[in-house]
Design a protein around this motif. Structure first.
Motif, PDB file in Angstrom:
ATOM      1  N   PHE A  96       0.848  -1.189   0.000  1.00 48.02           N
ATOM      2  CA  PHE A  96       0.000   0.000   0.000  1.00 48.02           C
ATOM      3  C   PHE A  96       0.888   1.245   0.000  1.00 48.02           C
ATOM      4  O   PHE A  96       1.209   1.782   1.056  1.00 48.02           O
ATOM      5  CB  PHE A  96      -0.946  -0.048   1.196  1.00 48.02           C
ATOM      6  CG  PHE A  96      -1.927  -1.197   1.109  1.00 48.02           C
ATOM      7  CD1 PHE A  96      -3.095  -1.069   0.379  1.00 48.02           C
ATOM      8  CD2 PHE A  96      -1.642  -2.423   1.709  1.00 48.02           C
ATOM      9  CE1 PHE A  96      -3.986  -2.131   0.266  1.00 48.02           C
ATOM     10  CE2 PHE A  96      -2.532  -3.491   1.599  1.00 48.02           C
ATOM     11  CZ  PHE A  96      -3.704  -3.347   0.875  1.00 48.02           C
ATOM     12  N   ALA A  98       0.109   4.003  -1.843  1.00 46.56           N
ATOM     13  CA  ALA A  98      -0.660   5.199  -2.205  1.00 46.56           C
ATOM     14  C   ALA A  98      -0.734   6.192  -1.049  1.00 46.56           C
ATOM     15  O   ALA A  98      -0.738   5.803   0.122  1.00 46.56           O
ATOM     16  CB  ALA A  98      -2.074   4.813  -2.631  1.00 46.56           C
ATOM     17  N   PRO A 129     -12.397   5.500   3.886  1.00 41.03           N
ATOM     18  CA  PRO A 129     -12.054   4.170   4.407  1.00 41.03           C
ATOM     19  C   PRO A 129     -10.531   4.003   4.437  1.00 41.03           C
ATOM     20  O   PRO A 129      -9.830   4.529   3.578  1.00 41.03           O
ATOM     21  CB  PRO A 129     -12.677   3.206   3.386  1.00 41.03           C
ATOM     22  CG  PRO A 129     -12.903   3.995   2.153  1.00 41.03           C
ATOM     23  CD  PRO A 129     -13.128   5.417   2.606  1.00 41.03           C
ATOM     24  N   LEU A 132      -5.578  -0.008   3.771  1.00 40.79           N
ATOM     25  CA  LEU A 132      -4.582  -0.892   4.382  1.00 40.79           C
ATOM     26  C   LEU A 132      -5.125  -1.555   5.652  1.00 40.79           C
ATOM     27  O   LEU A 132      -5.052  -2.778   5.812  1.00 40.79           O
ATOM     28  CB  LEU A 132      -3.314  -0.084   4.704  1.00 40.79           C
ATOM     29  CG  LEU A 132      -2.313  -0.708   5.674  1.00 40.79           C
ATOM     30  CD1 LEU A 132      -1.778  -2.034   5.177  1.00 40.79           C
ATOM     31  CD2 LEU A 132      -1.158   0.255   5.929  1.00 40.79           C
ATOM     32  N   ALA A 151       4.840   7.963   5.383  1.00 41.42           N
ATOM     33  CA  ALA A 151       5.596   9.167   5.031  1.00 41.42           C
ATOM     34  C   ALA A 151       5.370  10.157   6.158  1.00 41.42           C
ATOM     35  O   ALA A 151       4.256  10.630   6.345  1.00 41.42           O
ATOM     36  CB  ALA A 151       5.101   9.717   3.697  1.00 41.42           C
TER      37      ALA A 151
HETATM   38  N1  CTP Z   1      -3.678   4.117   3.838  1.00 42.60           N
HETATM   39  C1  CTP Z   1      -4.744   3.481   3.216  1.00 42.60           C
HETATM   40  N2  CTP Z   1      -5.983   4.067   3.251  1.00 42.60           N
HETATM   41  C2  CTP Z   1      -6.177   5.248   3.855  1.00 42.60           C
HETATM   42  C3  CTP Z   1      -5.093   5.904   4.489  1.00 42.60           C
HETATM   43  C4  CTP Z   1      -3.853   5.310   4.458  1.00 42.60           C
HETATM   44  O1  CTP Z   1      -4.555   2.398   2.650  1.00 42.60           O
HETATM   45  N3  CTP Z   1      -7.390   5.780   3.860  1.00 42.60           N
HETATM   46  C5  CTP Z   1      -2.351   3.459   3.847  1.00 42.60           C
HETATM   47  C6  CTP Z   1      -1.294   4.170   3.029  1.00 42.60           C
HETATM   48  O2  CTP Z   1      -1.281   3.701   1.687  1.00 42.60           O
HETATM   49  C7  CTP Z   1      -0.021   3.790   3.769  1.00 42.60           C
HETATM   50  C8  CTP Z   1      -0.478   3.662   5.215  1.00 42.60           C
HETATM   51  O3  CTP Z   1      -1.883   3.458   5.163  1.00 42.60           O
HETATM   52  O4  CTP Z   1       0.463   2.521   3.376  1.00 42.60           O
HETATM   53  C9  CTP Z   1      -0.167   4.815   6.093  1.00 42.60           C
HETATM   54  O5  CTP Z   1      -0.739   5.979   5.538  1.00 42.60           O
HETATM   55  P1  CTP Z   1      -0.650   7.306   6.387  1.00 42.60           P
HETATM   56  O6  CTP Z   1      -1.342   8.397   5.644  1.00 42.60           O
HETATM   57  O7  CTP Z   1       0.780   7.504   6.767  1.00 42.60           O
HETATM   58  O8  CTP Z   1      -1.437   6.879   7.692  1.00 42.60           O
HETATM   59  P2  CTP Z   1      -2.754   7.404   8.360  1.00 42.60           P
HETATM   60  O9  CTP Z   1      -3.306   6.269   9.131  1.00 42.60           O
HETATM   61  O10 CTP Z   1      -3.677   8.025   7.356  1.00 42.60           O
HETATM   62  O11 CTP Z   1      -2.241   8.457   9.407  1.00 42.60           O
HETATM   63  P3  CTP Z   1      -1.851  10.019   9.263  1.00 42.60           P
HETATM   64  O12 CTP Z   1      -2.059  10.449   7.831  1.00 42.60           O
HETATM   65  O13 CTP Z   1      -2.742  10.708  10.224  1.00 42.60           O
HETATM   66  O14 CTP Z   1      -0.391  10.064   9.663  1.00 42.60           O
END
Ligand code: CTP
Ligand code: CA
Length: 228
Positions: A96, A98, A129, A132, A151
């Protein structure tokens, strides 16, 4: 060589990769997006194909050409990405990569929002949603190896380790994307691969080399177990 090879460490495997940003519409002409280029996810899809895998790439809007030998599904929103991922399962390895938009507008205006005497529009957002987290927490049909990305601006190892647990991923690839490090949108990446049993910090590498190294490690991890 380009595209899928006839035999390699991932031959017979199905690898699913998400990449790029998602765009969440506000009205017919405006959206909420982010600065993800999609380069790292596209490189992972290409590397998996090069190592022999059948690869499905679910990609948000990017400026990149479809990788050769990869089945690429183009989507725009987080919910479309979720549906395309679900449709592509089962997979042996899911990556994942994205940068999914965390929020979308509670309602999309059917006509272009006009400037007016009421002042700026008050956007109401709702959470998208978590693709991951949803896939990683499935009992039945969970890919045997689930890899997430983190990231972060700040301590990438600490924040990434938290995400490993909260998402239920097997590995988290974490990096520091603070603007002064110049990583976001660039061609190089310096990552920490966080597993439940420890952290491996890799040197700064091209995104292609990060991808190849990650997919070789994934091939080793899934080894000779059941193939999807
Ligand atoms: N991810 C996902 N679906 C979402 C948000 C995130 O599949 N709706 C996945 C991303 O592709 C990545 C991981 O979760 O592999 C972490 O994404 P990140 O944005 O860093 O985590 P969040 O849980 O959204 O936390 P935040 O943005 O608040 O740091
Ligand atoms: Ca997020």
């Amino acid at each position: 060589e380009d595209g899928a090879s006839s035999s390699g460490p991932l031959t017979g495997r199905h690898v699913l990769v998400t990449a790029g940003p998602t765009y969440e519409p506000l009205d017919p002409v405006r959206f909420i997006g982010n600065r993800s280029s999609g380069k790292q996810g596209y490189a992972i899809a290409a590397a998996a194909a090069r190592l022999g895998a059948r690869v499905t790439l679910v990609a948000g809007p990017t400026a990149l050409p479809d990788p050769k030998g990869v089945a690429t599904v183009h989507v725009e929103t987080a919910r479309e990405m979720f549906d395309a991922v679900d449709a592509a399962l089962p997979a042996d390895i899911a990556v994942f990569a994205a940068a999914v938009a965390d929020w979308r507008a509670a309602s999309v205006e059917p006509e272009k929002i006009k400037k007016g005497e009421d002042g700026p529009p008050q956007l109401r957002l709702v959470e998208n949603p978590d693709i991951l987290k949803t896939i990683a927490s499935r009992g039945f049909g969970r890919p045997p190896l689930v890899i997430g990305f983190a990231a972060e601006t700040g301590n990438a190892v600490a924040l990434g380790s938290k995400k490993l647990a909260s998402k239920g991923a097997d590995w988290i690839v974490a990096n520091d994307v603070s603007p002064e490090r110049g990583i976001f949108g660039g061609d190089h990446n310096e990552v920490h691969v966080i597993r439940r049993d420890g952290v491996e910090s890799w040197p700064a590498l091209s995104k292609e080399d990060v991808a190849l190294r990650l997919m070789r490690a994934a091939a080793e991890h899934v080894g000779a177990s059941h193939r999807n």
